[in-house]
Design an enzyme around this catalytic site. Structure first.
Site, PDB file in Angstrom:
ATOM      1  N   HIS A 174      15.035 -37.157  22.059  1.00  0.00           N
ATOM      2  CA  HIS A 174      14.306 -36.231  22.930  1.00  0.00           C
ATOM      3  C   HIS A 174      13.726 -37.016  24.108  1.00  0.00           C
ATOM      4  CE1 HIS A 174      11.689 -33.311  24.545  1.00  0.00           C
ATOM      5  NE2 HIS A 174      10.638 -33.509  23.774  1.00  0.00           N
ATOM      6  N   ASN A 214      24.063 -41.805  29.184  1.00  0.00           N
ATOM      7  CA  ASN A 214      25.513 -41.695  29.099  1.00  0.00           C
ATOM      8  C   ASN A 214      26.152 -42.979  29.600  1.00  0.00           C
ATOM      9  OD1 ASN A 214      25.738 -39.101  28.056  1.00  0.00           O
ATOM     10  ND2 ASN A 214      25.907 -38.117  30.060  1.00  0.00           N
ATOM     11  N   HIS A 265      27.830 -33.359  22.264  1.00  0.00           N
ATOM     12  CA  HIS A 265      27.741 -34.702  21.651  1.00  0.00           C
ATOM     13  C   HIS A 265      27.827 -34.618  20.122  1.00  0.00           C
ATOM     14  CE1 HIS A 265      26.499 -36.921  25.364  1.00  0.00           C
ATOM     15  NE2 HIS A 265      26.032 -35.736  25.699  1.00  0.00           N
TER      16      HIS A 265
END
Ligand code: HDD
Length: 682
Positions: free
Chosen positions: A348, A156, A83
């Site tokens: 995270h 995603n 990414h």
């Protein structure tokens, strides 16, 4: 149980919290009137190094030269290991309040509560400088700066993943990224190592089908869905739990580029998606998404209609568990500095708030380790939470000390608990009654094994479900994508093995791909019964909002063009005049315009210019609406485009164009574009 929505005091603190201030230039930094060194010494000259005479060698004592060059030498930080290519924006999330029945997380549960967010969209495989429009999964990572701490939803634009266990992440990424000997190909899966891996590792099949679908070439970040992928556990104020999947639904609908269009765009404008995001926000045409949840009972076996909710290669069809909207996200502010904000943001999955917990999905469990770990090398140490973009709006008192890039001057001698010396200044543990994060007690048991549940062994049924759910046009695109990618492999054995995988999903698809590759279609064991999920289909009869779309007029900035510009601007559509040469009102010249930057084109003048012929032929092939005004008829004839073809709009006004743009493409034209039928110019 006490509600955990923030107390008025906490809210007040949040409003005056450092993060908001930090978004402005830090006080005392970079605000002086004079050019200085980093130490504040005023500098009279930054263009000449200190030398022994105008023609002499540079002197080592030139501290300004050395400081300037040294800082420059270290300007880049390591790009994300995956990414790496992305762009982001700030926004506001507003809760509808209905989620209170399933979660006590204040930012979801409190009706009307507005929470600041930062969203970073990305591709997965390419380097930082790679093109936006490559065939790839897109990242959709959202940081909510809630009053209870930061919550990160790191998802995603595809609802499933290649692997079921995080331990395989290095394998799938090593296989999908460039070959390590030559570092090619960049940002794509059309190469041997990727297909070698996924043909051997069949749990990837479902994600591979998504990656070969139109979802992998979004029209813009505005027109993508987002998925949390994993199942999460939500907890409400009564302590009741539910298993939940998160979805982002784009208000503009889900729309894609044509494959050829995506490839051309990668060269013509590698920043296509990044530019669209920034330009749209600058123009006030904000991206909007609704957050939705699928709610499943927190049953002992953690399955729903036989679907294992801990398996990240499986979806729950919306027809079985509807996506319930719980809030709205509006992206409304561009970052000021790409590096400080977009590059340094650190997501995270362990950034959780009370009311949202993780499940035992083995992919999610491994991610809980990886994201914190990666920031240590990417952001240079454990204090990355102090960077303005990562700071919590909730008050922080973590007892962490020192470390690289520590920017807090901690006072006192106490950084431990329990203690008797800190007095009222020191932090005390927070129970659930004041918003402390307390896990719902869940029994954990089992033998120590390296093994998957049996249900994880089904690798094909949902790939078959996905294919069966698509419209015929989308299915064709998938056949073309498989054929394209596999024909880029050098190894015949890999192609054959992958056909063997496809044969276990769908016989018709396998036959078509095999025919394209000039190989025999193997026999497999596809699922006997497949119930399609229409919600997965992109092409429907719906007409979507058109804000952010672009129309090109091949002509002149005349009255008719101005009237259209005015009428479509009201709907957020940009109309650009393309003329032979520049001048007032001309935004593109024949030399600089390419079809890919327009969602529809109007031929309004007679021309035989070759670049305009290419532009129109591409617009035709990519099934875009094409309008004709006056002498433009001649131009279409010159380009070999039949005026009677579907989606050729004669003398269109703003309403006609708006309706055509709302359908995204002229789907009725697509069957005419099959290879056998001649498309103009081909
Ligand atoms: Fe990941 C970045 C999404 C599995 C390890 N991942 C990253 C980003 C997104 C995702 C959107 C970019 C965040 C940003 O913009 O900064 N990743 C996913 C999804 C997954 C997934 C939806 C599966 C459901 N990821 C996954 C696994 C691992 C990682 C299994 C490791 C075991 N991902 C990372 C990483 C990255 C990352 C190496 C690179 C940069 C970063 O985290 O901050 O830690």
């Amino acid at each position: 149980m006490e509600p955990t929505v923030p107390s008025p005091k906490a809210k007040e603190e949040a409003e005056t919290s450092p993060v908001k201030e930090s978004l402005a230039p830090a006080r005392g930094l970079q605000t002086g009137d004079y050019l200085t060194t980093a130490q504040g010494l005023r500098l009279p000259d930054t263009d000449h190094s200190l030398k022994a005479g105008p023609r002499g060698p540079s002197l080592l004592e030139d501290f300004h030269l050395r400081e300037k060059i040294t800082h420059f030498d270290h300007e880049r930080i390591p790009e994300r290991v995956v990414h790496a290519r992305g762009s982001g924006a700030y926004g506001t999330f507003t809760a509808y309040g209905n989620a209170a029945s399933v979660t006590k997380a204040g930012f979801l549960a409190e009706k009307g509560l507005e929470t600041d967010v930062f969203v970073r969209f990305s591709t997965v495989l390419g380097s930082r400088g790679s093109a936006d429009t490559v065939r790839d999964t897109r990242g959709f990572a959202v940081k909510f700066y809630t009053a209870e701490g930061n919550f990160d939803l790191v998802g995603n634009n595809m609802p499933v993943f290649f692997i079921q266990d995080a331990i395989k992440f290095p394998d799938v990424i090593h296989a999908a990224k460039w070959h390590p000997d030559r570092e090619i190909p960049q940002a794509q899966t059309a190469h041997d190592t990727f297909w070698d891996f996924v043909s051997l590792h069949t749990e990837a099949t479902h994600h591979v089908f998504w990656a070969m679908s139109d979802r992998a070439v979004p029209r813009s970040y505005r027109t993508m869905e987002g998925f949390g992928v994993h199942t999460f556990r939500l907890v409400n104020a009564e302590g009741e739990t539910a298993l939940v999947k998160f979805h982002w639904k784009p208000v503009a609908g889900v729309h894609s580029l044509a494959w050829e269009e995506a490839q051309i765009t990668a060269g013509v404008d590698p920043d296509f998606h990044r530019r669209d995001l920034a330009d749209s926000i600058d123009a006030g045409l904000f991206y909007e998404f609704e957050l939705g949840i699928q709610v499943m009972p927190d049953s002992d076996d953690e399955t729903f209609h036989g679907i294992d909710l801990l398996d990240p290669t499986k979806i729950v069809p919306e027809e079985l568990a509807p996506v319930q909207p719980v809030g709205k996200l509006v992206l409304n502010r561009n970052p000021d500095n790409f590096h400080a904000e977009t590059e340094q943001i650190a997501f995270h999955l362990g950034h959780l708030v009370p009311g949202i917990e993780v499940t035992n999905d083995p992919l999610l469990q491994g991610r809980l380790f990886s994201y914190l770990d990666t920031q240590l090398s990417r952001l240079g140490g454990p204090n990355f939470a102090q960077l303005p973009i990562n700071r919590s709006q909730a008050p922080v008192n973590d007892n962490h000390r020192d470390g690289l890039h520590q920017s807090v001057v901690h006072r006192g001698i106490v950084a431990y608990l329990p203690n008797s010396l800190a007095g009222p200044e020191g932090p005390v543990p927070a129970g659930p009654e004041v918003g402390g994060y307390v896990n719902v007690p869940k029994m954990v048991h089992g033998e120590k094994v390296r093994a998957n549940p049996v249900s994880f062994a089904d690798h094909y049924s949902q790939a078959a479900l996905f294919y069966a759910s698509l419209s015929p046009i989308e299915q064709d695109h998938m056949v073309e994508a498989f054929t394209f990618e596999l024909s880029k492999c050098y190894e015949q054995a890999i192609r054959e093995r992958m056909l063997g995988v496809l044969a276990n999903v769908n016989t018709e698809l396998t036959a078509k791909v095999a025919a394209g590759l000039g190989l025999p279609a193997p026999e497999g064991k596809p699922p006997l019964e497949v119930t399609p999920s229409p919600a997965l289909r992109q092409i429907t009869d719906r007409v979507w909002p058109i804000a952010g779309r672009v129309v090109g007029i091949i002509g002149a900035p005349d009255k008719q063009a101005a009237a259209l510009q005015k009428a479509l601007k009201a709907q957020g559509v940009v109309v650009r005049v393309i003329a032979p040469v520049g001048g007032p009102g001309v935004e593109r010249t024949f030399q600089t315009a390419r079809s890919v930057e327009f969602d529809a084109v109007i031929a309004a003048t007679a021309t035989t210019d070759l670049q305009m012929m290419v532009l129109l032929q591409e617009a035709y092939r990519h099934a875009k609406p094409i309008g004709v005004w006056g002498k433009g008829e001649q131009t279409l004839a010159n380009a070999g485009i039949d005026l009677k073809a579907p989606g050729i709009l004669l003398d269109p006004d703003a309403d006609t164009l708006a309706a055509a743009l709302g359908a995204h493409r002229v789907w009725a034209r697509v069957p005419l574009l099959k290879p056998a039928a001649s498309s103009p110019g081909s």
